[in-house]
Motif scaffolding. Sequence first.
Motif, short mmCIF file in Angstrom:
data_model
loop_
_atom_site.label_atom_id
_atom_site.label_comp_id
_atom_site.label_asym_id
_atom_site.label_seq_id
_atom_site.Cartn_x
_atom_site.Cartn_y
_atom_site.Cartn_z
N SER A 15 0.73 -1.27 0.07
CA SER A 15 -0.09 0.17 0.02
C SER A 15 0.70 1.29 0.00
CB SER A 15 -1.10 0.08 1.08
OG SER A 15 -1.90 -0.96 1.05
N PRO A 16 1.91 1.49 0.89
CA PRO A 16 2.64 2.67 0.69
C PRO A 16 3.22 2.87 -0.51
CG PRO A 16 3.14 1.34 2.99
CD PRO A 16 2.17 0.46 1.96
N ALA A 17 3.81 1.83 -1.22
CA ALA A 17 4.67 1.99 -2.50
C ALA A 17 3.53 2.28 -3.44
CB ALA A 17 5.09 0.54 -2.81
N MET A 18 2.22 1.88 -3.50
CA MET A 18 1.31 2.32 -4.38
C MET A 18 0.78 3.65 -4.36
SD MET A 18 0.69 -0.74 -6.20
CE MET A 18 -0.57 -0.14 -7.15
N ILE A 19 0.71 3.93 -2.89
CA ILE A 19 0.28 5.35 -2.69
C ILE A 19 1.21 6.26 -3.28
CG2 ILE A 19 -0.12 7.19 -0.99
CD1 ILE A 19 -1.95 4.75 0.61
N GLY A 20 2.59 5.94 -3.03
CA GLY A 20 3.97 6.96 -3.22
C GLY A 20 3.79 6.86 -4.86
N LEU A 21 3.32 5.76 -5.53
CA LEU A 21 3.45 5.70 -6.93
C LEU A 21 2.56 6.58 -7.60
CD1 LEU A 21 5.03 4.44 -9.53
CD2 LEU A 21 3.14 2.54 -9.51
N LEU A 22 1.33 6.41 -7.02
CA LEU A 22 0.12 7.36 -7.40
C LEU A 22 0.53 8.82 -7.25
CD1 LEU A 22 -3.18 5.29 -6.26
CD2 LEU A 22 -2.32 5.73 -8.58
N LEU A 23 0.98 9.15 -5.93
CA LEU A 23 1.15 10.54 -5.84
C LEU A 23 2.15 11.13 -6.77
CD1 LEU A 23 1.43 10.93 -1.99
CD2 LEU A 23 -0.12 12.08 -3.58
N PHE A 24 3.35 10.16 -6.97
CA PHE A 24 4.56 10.49 -7.93
C PHE A 24 3.89 10.86 -9.31
CE2 PHE A 24 7.76 9.49 -10.76
CZ PHE A 24 8.84 10.31 -10.55
N ALA A 25 2.90 10.02 -9.81
CA ALA A 25 2.17 10.10 -11.12
C ALA A 25 1.63 11.25 -11.26
CB ALA A 25 1.52 8.92 -11.38
N SER A 26 0.81 11.63 -10.14
CA SER A 26 -0.27 12.76 -10.28
C SER A 26 0.90 14.03 -10.14
CB SER A 26 -1.02 12.76 -8.95
OG SER A 26 -0.41 13.28 -7.63
N PHE A 27 1.83 14.08 -9.40
CA PHE A 27 2.97 15.17 -9.78
C PHE A 27 3.39 15.51 -11.08
CE2 PHE A 27 3.77 14.72 -4.96
CZ PHE A 27 2.77 15.70 -4.52
N ILE A 28 3.76 14.28 -11.60
CA ILE A 28 4.41 14.34 -13.14
C ILE A 28 3.16 14.61 -13.82
CG2 ILE A 28 4.99 12.91 -15.02
CD1 ILE A 28 6.81 11.39 -12.92
N ILE A 29 2.06 14.10 -14.02
CA ILE A 29 0.94 14.65 -14.64
C ILE A 29 0.58 16.30 -14.67
CG2 ILE A 29 -1.49 14.33 -15.18
CD1 ILE A 29 -1.00 11.33 -14.60
N LYS A 30 0.58 16.74 -13.30
CA LYS A 30 0.20 17.85 -13.09
C LYS A 30 1.16 18.90 -13.68
CE LYS A 30 -0.56 21.02 -9.30
NZ LYS A 30 -0.81 21.37 -7.99
N ASP A 31 2.74 18.82 -13.33
CA ASP A 31 3.69 19.17 -14.23
C ASP A 31 3.56 19.26 -15.82
OD1 ASP A 31 6.05 20.73 -13.58
OD2 ASP A 31 7.14 19.04 -14.66
N ASN A 32 3.28 18.06 -16.38
CA ASN A 32 3.31 18.00 -17.73
C ASN A 32 1.98 18.79 -18.31
OD1 ASN A 32 5.60 16.42 -18.05
ND2 ASN A 32 4.41 14.49 -18.28
N LEU A 33 0.74 18.83 -17.68
CA LEU A 33 -0.21 19.69 -17.80
C LEU A 33 0.16 21.06 -17.61
CD1 LEU A 33 -3.39 17.91 -16.24
CD2 LEU A 33 -2.79 18.05 -18.55
#
Length: 196
Positions: A15-33
């Motif tokens: 769970s912590p790894a998945m949550i971290g991965l989701l947060l990381f992906a959301s930051f990357i998507i937000k930065d790309n947008l």
Amino acid sequence: MKARMFNTKLFFLISPAMIGLLLFASFIIKDNLKTQNNINKIRALIQLSVINSELVHELQKERGMSRGSISSKGKNFSQKLAEQRALTDHTLSKHQKHVPDALARIKNANIDLVLKKVAVKLTQLHELRERIDNQNISAKALIRYYSSINEDLIKIILSTIKLATKDKLTNLLQSYYHLVQAKELAGLERALVAGI
């Protein structure tokens, strides 16, 4: 029971790894947008700068010919000035059609304010032309009028430079800004020489 405990432990372990991965992906998507939005604004600003430069160019020529007309008491430049005014009006029409779309894409209050200021000044163009034709304006006043519009239109290029994040693009935009500024200074010089 052992399988259930194993699944629970595995869930808490992953769970912590998945949550971290989701947060990381959301930051990357937000930065790309954000980058994509910035690129769209820069593209719209560059298009606006090009149409502004066209208008500045025509206003520079009209300023020089108007100065020559004032200095010669209307004896010189009358035919060329009429032709130049038609070119300026055509470019102004293109500018006015392009500005609302560009402002909608840029969404910048400062640029909106500058363009509204320019629009107000441009409403006085017909009256200024009449004063030039009637020899009822000083050379200094007409140069000030055209130059203030050009100065405002050129300022918009600076907004593009501030949004640019890539060094190469920033350098190109700065070079473009300095080229337009140099062209404006040369236009002022031509207007002063036309008076001689």
